[in-house]
Design an enzyme around this catalytic site. Structure first.
Site, PDB file in Angstrom:
ATOM      1  CG  ASP A 220      -7.684   0.044  -0.993  1.00  0.00           C
ATOM      2  OD1 ASP A 220      -7.475   1.080  -0.375  1.00  0.00           O
ATOM      3  OD2 ASP A 220      -7.204  -0.205  -2.114  1.00  0.00           O
TER       4      ASP A 220
ATOM      5  CG  ASP B 155      -7.117  -1.790  -5.619  1.00  0.00           C
ATOM      6  OD1 ASP B 155      -6.927  -0.570  -5.460  1.00  0.00           O
ATOM      7  OD2 ASP B 155      -8.247  -2.311  -5.542  1.00  0.00           O
TER       8      ASP B 155
ATOM      9  CG  ASP C 111      -4.022   2.750  -3.880  1.00  0.00           C
ATOM     10  OD1 ASP C 111      -4.460   3.842  -3.496  1.00  0.00           O
ATOM     11  OD2 ASP C 111      -4.739   1.770  -4.107  1.00  0.00           O
TER      12      ASP C 111
END
Length: 1160
Positions: free
Chosen positions: A454, A775, A779
């Site tokens: 990410d 997070d 996800d």
């Protein structure tokens, strides 16, 4: 408290509750039965019994706004009456249970039996013992005292078995303890937000009591059951309890029931807690599991691993239906895909075990044959009945020698080394901010070839600050002066930001002098609130004027909307909606914009394109996130249809566009450079705009200008990987992923698709091993699919943590690099251990074997062999598996899945050292007595005293192993084996400790260890020969490996052993390598039987002179049959073999699956 079983816990609570029922307006029983209802039933029940949720709050003596007073006596009383919020964990296995498990080892059982027989025979004194005719007399008479000591060997073997068992059990026990400690640490860190005495506080989940007002938001895992009091747009995923995968919308009047263990997928709100711990829905199921007892225990293994120590925080239960199907699949996948290392190790252990078995069998046969031929044929002794026990004693001795060969050959230290190495790494990784949830993730990480990371919070600091703004037709490159902004615009701006953001998001004063203000809650919103403060305004008064309860309607942020809007009622009964979100999305919905004078003017598509070019793209190219803030007014009547989102979120008026900077973490570029050097590709997957993403990727060093790479947006990515029908095609993904470095504006599904695409790709010769960071709640699927999922410890939601393998406690990308280093270190530690272990194995087996064949007695006795086994298994695994990692590990490419465990270099080392050791030992064995001028130890009678000769051999052998252990520290053919040896105190301690114990064994071991004390000069020679190992190691290092083409590698996972997908899908139970070998045996056995039957039939046919065709027909059916057996899909059809293969020996697949070939 933790020791109470669930049922005691229950009854105790029941008693408490009956006595105290009156203090609160409702009893625990009533609340519990209320929570079992769903939807409308529950609403009806609440209306009939209590009136409304407010009334329930009053009965529980709590206030929906202020929460509980939070005084200690009150909380204590609530815990007394309604129970605590934790579920007593299952008891861990006791030490004795672990000892019992360790005793199940086959080789140990064989040894025990042999030792017991030997003991029994040594106490039995047959009358014929003194008889000259028996074979005992061949070595001259022995003194009486020695004959008495015949029991020692058996006892010593038993003792050493006990040692091995205790060591194994202790290791298992400490592993379990570590695991529970880790688990409880994960749990103590789990906090939840509640309101107490009007203050919003975070408390550990175990502290929540009935009557607490809990604040719930997107991404939470609910810790207790409760009733929804107030909130907006709350959607819950209840699949963990109900198995329904659809998200359930919660509202006060339709479905207010919130259940523990379910996930908040959208929205926010407050609930009053009505049931905790064993009385909550999850708790009730756990209690049933506990009560279900032993037969449930096996199914419950997975849950058990999670139920750590202290407060086993409501792990969401996998339900029987939908939720579980996915989980079962995952369990199967995981079972199949043993971690790379385990697969290779299992295979290697089976290979070694087989070799050892063959060797030990041959040893025993040769010894027995030699003895019988020598005694009864050459010396022509008659078999006298009174001599029988003496002969049996000889045979038992031979058997024990055979078993010790087997014990030394089987590397039972392997699993131990793996465990120690992993446990040690996991413990150390905690210091490097990696909280490992699944042990094997640690080792898989060493093989990682790709990391999909990410951007926000992982590569960047996640401290958002507004640095540019476009307000009132002016593009400010830094924060504008408040006086330059029109007052009307300013008021709108402050209101829009203060009201249209979660009220849990705040900016608090810094904890230390001179530090930055603390940002609490959603970081992007914190950035906007910070902007308000930078404009010398304050958002608190606005919020207190318009408290959360008064908000009319909230459209919360989700990954589809990419915006958030809040509707409020104005004093004149009309409505106003504030909106904020990704600028290109919100601007498309704007038809007006505030001018410099604070008046709305028309905003045409043409103006929008110009704004994108002049304002948004330049901001994005500086790596800023652009957020647009807008509003819209609605008349009071007719009231708009709030559910029709498309109409509502349209015709907006743009207030401003801000550029939010999220600086790259200073240590990230270096960490990414390390990854690239280590052969790992880093890809960035982000929801941000493509220009921002590209700018950040260049700053991080993920992409370098002038390279050949791809940066795609989610839409474009989907267009390229799907065919005309809109299905994803693997070969299309294969064209993209090798060059893809940045995927921007991506949805969680895109992330999952990318990860799956890379993992399933056959584009490269090695299968890619992918690590993913995540997070958000969404996800989850990508984290589960990846080989290693990293969740963020700080910013991560509970859902993400639940799906992950490793939690990054500092949310920092450079911690991932540390994980790679540790993973590679685990792999290398195991290889070091193998190199050492196999050298000892080869030498010990050959010595015992040849010694036994030539001198009828192994030069290394059973007890000595067990001591060597202990050194090389337990101690060496401790010493070599705890080497700390070095940066040099990151200078090589990943090993990949089909690289053998034992490389050519290692094979060269193993065989080279084996040659040295064997040469010396055989020299000592056959000419040692002349060199040292001592009595020869060969051909000693049954109970003769230990000879110095054999003691020297044993001692030299151990010395060589000790110095070879130092050689084993390097496996890539490095010269300096002492490099960094003092950084590993465990290694030094173990080598010196083993040396000390060896001195004690030789000098004082006496009869049990078959040792006789040595002189100083003899000791010196032993050590000198041992030191020769180090010199010899240098000689071996000089020989180039490339010349030794004939050396085979071992322990490689070949492509065909990676089980193909189709097989995975048909829930076939896991077939172990060892099992596969057994099956192969079964097949051969069946075929042999078939052939014999056919031959018998042919003979019969000829005898009866009947037609020859019957036999031919029979033959053809047999051939088809052997294929049948080879397919392992069904029991064989031959009557004989049916009788032989009992149903239990059938492969599970055969029992469970209907025949696929069509039943003959």
């Amino acid at each position: 408290m933790g020791d109470m079983t669930n049922s005691d816990f229950y009854s105790k609570n029941q008693r408490n509750e009956s006595s105290h029922g009156g203090e609160f307006g409702c009893t625990m029983e009533e609340l519990r039965s209320l929570m079992e209802l769903r939807g409308t039933e529950a609403v009806v029940k609440i209306k009939e019994t209590y009136g409304d949720t407010e009334a329930i709050c009053r009965r529980l003596k709590t206030s929906p706004v202020e929460g509980l007073p939070g005084t200690a006596p009150d909380l204590e009383k609530r815990k007394q009456i309604f129970g605590q919020n934790f579920i007593p964990p299952k008891k861990p296995k006791t030490f004795l249970q672990l000892v019992w498990e360790a005793l199940q080892d086959v080789t140990l059982i064989i040894l025990e039996i042999a030792a017991i027989i030997s003991l029994g025979l040594s106490f039995y004194h047959p009358p014929g013992e003194s008889n000259e005719g028996c074979a005992t007399a061949q070595g001259g008479a022995e003194d009486e005292g020695e004959a008495e000591a015949g029991w020692i060997e058996g006892a010593a073997i038993l003792l050493s078995v006990i040692c091995v068992v205790l060591v194994t059990a202790f290791n298992d026990w400490s592993k379990e303890k570590q695991f529970r400690g880790l688990q409880s640490r994960i749990e103590q860190e789990q906090k939840f937000t509640v309101v107490r005495a009007g203050q919003v506080v975070q408390i550990p989940v175990a502290e929540i009591v009935v009557g607490d007002i809990a604040q719930i938001k997107y991404g939470d895992l609910l810790p207790a059951d409760g009733l929804f009091i107030q909130g907006n747009d709350l959607k819950i995923d209840e699949s963990s309890l109900t198995g329904e995968s659809d998200q359930v919308r919660k509202s006060v009047d339709k479905d207010p029931m919130l259940l523990s263990g379910t996930h908040v997928m959208e929205g926010s709100g407050r609930m009053v807690v009505t049931a905790v711990g064993v009385n909550s829905q999850t708790g009730i199921i756990f209690t049933l599991l506990g009560a279900g007892g032993e037969e449930e225990e096996k199914k419950d293994k997975k849950a058990k691993q999670q139920d750590g120590a202290a407060a086993m925080e409501m792990q969401p239960l996998k339900s029987a239906e939908g939720g579980d199907a996915d989980d079962k699949k995952k369990a199967n996948m995981h079972k199949k895909e043993k971690s790379v290392l385990q697969g290779k190790l299992t295979k290697l252990a089976v290979q070694i075990g087989k070799a050892g078995l063959v060797m030990s069998a041959i040893t025993v046969i040769i010894l027995v044959l030699y003895f019988t031929v020598d005694t009864f044929v050459v010396n022509k002794k008659p078999w006298l009945p009174e001599c029988t026990p003496v002969y049996v004693q000889y045979f038992v001795k031979f058997f024990i020698i055979g078993v010790t060969v087997l014990v030394v050959a089987v590397p039972e230290g392997l699993p131990l080394a793996v465990t120690i190495s992993l446990a040690y790494s996991v413990k150390k990784m905690m210091k490097d901010n990696n909280l490992v949830r699944h042990l094997d993730a640690c080792e898989t990480m060493g093989n990682a070839t790709a990391i999909c990371s990410d951007k926000t919070g992982t590569l960047t600091t996640n401290r958002m600050t507004v640095v540019q703004a476009y307000v009132g037709d002016v593009h400010y490159k830094e924060i504008p002066d408040p006086s330059s902004i029109n007052a009307k615009t300013m008021e709108l701006l402050v209101n829009a930001i203060a009201i249209n953001s979660a009220y849990t998001t705040k900016i608090l004063p810094p904890e230390k002098e001179g530090a930055l203000p603390r940002q609490v809650g959603n970081k992007t919103e914190c950035g906007l609130l910070g902007f308000v403060l930078d404009l010398k305004q304050d958002y608190e008064p606005v919020r207190s004027q318009m408290p959360e309860e008064k908000l009319y309607k909230v459209y919360t942020f989700n990954s589809v909307r990419k915006s958030m809007s809040t509707v409020i009622k104005m004093p004149d009964e009309s409505f106003r909606m504030y909106s904020k979100g990704a600028s290109e999305i919100v601007l498309k919905k704007c038809c007006k914009i505030l001018s410099g004078a604070g008046e709305p003017r028309v905003f045409r598509p043409r103006d929008r394109d110009e704004m994108v070019k002049k304002v948004i793209e330049p901001m994005a190219c500086d790596g800023l996130r652009t957020i647009c803030v807008a509003y819209r007014d609605f008349p009071s009547s007719p009231e708009p249809d709030w559910d029709n989102e498309n109409d509502i979120l349209n015709d907006l008026t743009c207030i401003c566009v801000v550029g939010i900077e999220d600086p790259v973490r200073p240590e990230v570029p270096e960490a990414i450079r390390k990854c690239q050097r280590a052969g790992i590709t880093v890809r960035m997957v982000t929801g941000d705009n493509i220009n921002t993403a590209r700018a950040i990727a260049i700053k991080c060093g993920i992409i370098h200008p002038g390279e050949d790479f791809l940066c795609l947006e989610g839409k474009e990515f989907n267009r390229r990987i799907r065919n005309e029908k809109g299905e994803i095609e693997q070969e299309r993904i294969d064209k993209i992923w090798p060059k893809l470095r940045v995927l921007a504006r991506s949805s969680p599904t895109d992330k999952h698709t990318l990860v799956k695409g890379i993992i399933d790709s056959t584009h490269t010769e090695q299968r890619q091993v992918v690590a993913v960071t995540g997070d958000g709640t969404n996800d989850g699927p990508a984290l589960k699919k990846a080989d290693v999922g990293f969740a963020m410890g700080i910013a991560g939601t509970d859902v993400a943590k639940e799906a992950s393998d490793i939690i990054l406690t500092d949310d920092n990308f450079s911690s991932i690099v540390k994980a790679v280093m540790w993973g590679r270190n685990v792999y290398d530690s195991i290889s070091k251990f193998l190199q050492f272990q196999l050298t000892v194995n080869v030498v010990a087996v050959i010595v015992a074997f040849t010694g036994a064949c030539i001198t009828q007695d192994s030069p290394l006795k059973a007890v000595q062999m067990l001591w060597v086994n202990l050194i090389m298994d337990t101690f060496a695994s401790l010493a070599l598996a705890t080497e700390p990692p070095t940066e040099t590990l990151l200078l090589r490419k990943p090993y990949g899945r089909n690289k053998p465990l034992i490389s050519r270099t290692m094979m060269k080392n193993i065989l080279g050292h084996a040659v040295y050791q064997l040469t010396l030992i055989f020299t000592l064995l056959f000419v040692g007595e002349k060199m040292f001028q001592i009595d020869s130890g060969r051909n000693a009678p049954l109970h003769s005293p230990p000879s110095e000769h054999y003691t020297i051999i044993f001692n030299t052998f151990v010395m060589m192993q000790l110095f070879n252990e130092i050689n084993a520290r390097k496996i890539h053919g490095e010269r300096n084996v002492f490099d960094g040896i003092f950084r590993n105190p465990i290694f030094c301690t173990i080598v010196l400790g083993t040396f000390a114990i060896q001195i004690v064994i030789v000098q004082f071991g006496g009869k049990p260890f078959s040792c006789s004390p040595l002189q100083l000069d003899q000791w010196m020679w032993c050590i000198f020969i041992g030191l020769g190992e180090l010199v010899w190691g240098q000689v071996i290092a000089t020989i180039p490996t490339s010349r030794l083409k004939f050396l085979k590698e071992a322990g490689r996972l070949t492509q065909k052993e990676e089980i193909p997908e189709e097989e995975l899908n048909e829930d076939v139970e896991e077939i172990d390598h060892a099992e596969r070998e057994l099956r192969r045996g079964q097949i051969l056995w069946f075929r042999g039987l078939n052939r014999i039957q056919t031959q018998i039939e042919v003979v019969n046919t000829f005898k009866s002179g009947a037609s020859f065709q019957g036999a031919l027909r029979r033959q053809s059916s047999v051939t088809s049959q052997s294929q049948d057996v080879a397919n392992l899909s069904s029991p064989s059809r031959v009557s004989l073999s049916n009788a032989l293969s009992s149903p239990t020996s059938l492969p599970p697949a055969a029992a469970g699956h209907p025949r696929r070939e069509g039943v003959p």
